[in-house]
Scaffold this motif. Structure first.
Motif, PDB file in Angstrom:
ATOM      1  N   VAL A  28      42.550  24.333  33.015  1.00 59.65           N
ATOM      2  CA  VAL A  28      44.011  24.285  33.173  1.00 59.65           C
ATOM      3  C   VAL A  28      44.264  25.880  34.092  1.00 59.65           C
ATOM      4  O   VAL A  28      44.902  25.854  35.006  1.00 59.65           O
ATOM      5  N   SER A  29      43.443  26.753  33.742  1.00 56.43           N
ATOM      6  CA  SER A  29      43.656  28.154  34.374  1.00 56.43           C
ATOM      7  C   SER A  29      43.097  27.976  35.767  1.00 56.43           C
ATOM      8  O   SER A  29      43.627  28.453  36.627  1.00 56.43           O
ATOM      9  N   ALA A  34      44.423  27.894  41.604  1.00 54.22           N
ATOM     10  CA  ALA A  34      44.263  27.021  42.754  1.00 54.22           C
ATOM     11  C   ALA A  34      45.781  26.925  43.380  1.00 54.22           C
ATOM     12  O   ALA A  34      45.711  26.724  44.699  1.00 54.22           O
ATOM     13  N   ARG A  35      46.706  26.966  42.512  1.00 51.49           N
ATOM     14  CA  ARG A  35      48.281  26.855  43.023  1.00 51.49           C
ATOM     15  C   ARG A  35      48.761  28.057  43.100  1.00 51.49           C
ATOM     16  O   ARG A  35      50.212  27.777  43.004  1.00 51.49           O
ATOM     17  N   ASP A  55      35.237  34.770  37.733  1.00 48.55           N
ATOM     18  CA  ASP A  55      35.089  33.510  38.495  1.00 48.55           C
ATOM     19  C   ASP A  55      36.163  33.139  39.172  1.00 48.55           C
ATOM     20  O   ASP A  55      36.111  32.911  40.504  1.00 48.55           O
ATOM     21  N   LEU A  56      37.479  33.280  38.555  1.00 46.94           N
ATOM     22  CA  LEU A  56      38.651  32.841  39.248  1.00 46.94           C
ATOM     23  C   LEU A  56      39.154  33.741  40.253  1.00 46.94           C
ATOM     24  O   LEU A  56      39.536  33.305  41.113  1.00 46.94           O
ATOM     25  N   GLY A  61      39.747  34.944  45.978  1.00 48.88           N
ATOM     26  CA  GLY A  61      39.432  35.888  46.917  1.00 48.88           C
ATOM     27  C   GLY A  61      40.456  37.266  46.832  1.00 48.88           C
ATOM     28  O   GLY A  61      40.420  38.062  47.576  1.00 48.88           O
ATOM     29  N   TYR A  62      41.134  37.563  45.692  1.00 42.66           N
ATOM     30  CA  TYR A  62      41.296  38.727  45.368  1.00 42.66           C
ATOM     31  C   TYR A  62      41.235  39.037  43.891  1.00 42.66           C
ATOM     32  O   TYR A  62      41.081  38.277  42.950  1.00 42.66           O
TER      33      TYR A  62
END
Length: 298
Positions: A28-29, A34-35, A55-56, A61-62
């Motif tokens: 879910v995270s 991604a959204r 990882d997230l 990218g930030y």
């Protein structure tokens, strides 16, 4: 809905996810990041939680697409700190996904030892953690003007078995608690639950109880569909007090029980019609007082 559509609806929102270091919580995270949703993961698994956040953030990218905070959902203090972090760092909380959950070899009602503390843990996490997490979330969401809570139930709560009776009971209780909060939609807070049979290894499974032969033979549900049900709870404002049952072909709202005709009268129906507006106003007034008191103590 497409990823682009979801992103338009969810971008810049803030989510708190308990149990977000692995399994459904991590899935879910990942979908929320991604959204373009800011995610605060709370878990007792500190190392795994920090790795998940790293990882997230790398994928996004930030650095602050996601952040981690140690949180034991059995403790109000930990939950308050988790939601406070989301508010301090990102400005508030719009979404709360209650994914923290445990199973136990003590689920079997015939197994020894009979230990108070060990048996209490499954109740305190699976239903106690949901109730406490929801109560804290509601304070922050009412202050923000609304929000969405998704609680994690299980198909076990619809079926049950002596092998996992305690677990099944807690998950059924999650469904009942969720339905009880349907009235919060009048203050723009929607609470729903999700139930599935997505494959997750448990301590009972290690002993290969025969019940798992049935589970292995059953149609399996992908994690993708589980996540889609969570996202639907966020984007579809028709859902409130519902339990979305995820199946191999999609998901649907689990039908709520209706009273037999012998238990219903015209006067009762009229009393309910009179009651709901009064209850809504009472809820609003109580929430205003409770929220003011809650934030005065932080």
């Amino acid at each position: 809905m497409t990823l682009k559509d979801d992103t338009i609806l969810m971008s810049n929102r803030v989510a708190v996810v308990t149990g977000g270091s692995k399994g459904i919580g991590l899935a879910v995270s990942t979908a929320l990041v991604a959204r373009e949703v800011k995610v605060v993961i709370g878990d007792v698994l500190t190392e795994q939680g920090q790795e998940a956040v790293n990882d997230l953030n790398q994928t996004a990218g930030y650095n602050e697409a996601a952040i981690f905070q140690y949180c034991d959902v059995r403790r109000y203090d930990d939950l308050k700190k988790l939601f406070e972090l989301a508010e301090t760092r990102f400005g508030g909380v719009d979404i709360a996904a209650m994914c923290a959950s445990v199973g136990s070899n003590l689920d079997g009602i015939f197994q020894d030892p009979m230990e108070d503390e060990a048996e209490r843990s499954i109740l305190d996490v699976n239903i106690g953690g949901v109730i406490k997490g929801n109560r804290v979330a509601v304070m922050h969401m009412f202050k923000r003007g609304g929000g969405c809570i998704i609680n994690t139930a299980s198909m076990a709560g619809l079926m049950g078995d002596t092998a996992f009776a305690s677990y099944a009971s807690t998950k059924r209780a999650v469904m009942g608690w969720t339905q009880s909060l349907e009235q919060l939609r009048t203050v723009n807070i929607r609470v729903n639950a999700e139930t599935n049979t997505a494959r997750r290894r448990s301590s009972i499974e290690e002993s290969r109880h025969p019940c798992f032969n049935v589970k292995d033979a059953s149609p399996q549900i992908s994690m993708h569909l589980v996540v889609e049900a969570f996202l639907a709870c966020i984007t579809n404002h028709e859902y409130a007090g519902e339990t979305l049952m995820v199946t191999p072909s999609g998901f649907l709202a689990y039908p709520q029980a209706e009273l037999p005709e012998s238990c219903v009268s015209e006067s009762m129906v009229q009393a309910l019609l009179d009651y709901y507006p009064k209850a809504s106003e009472m809820n609003k007034q109580q929430l205003m007082s409770a929220t003011q008191l809650y934030f005065s103590k932080l």
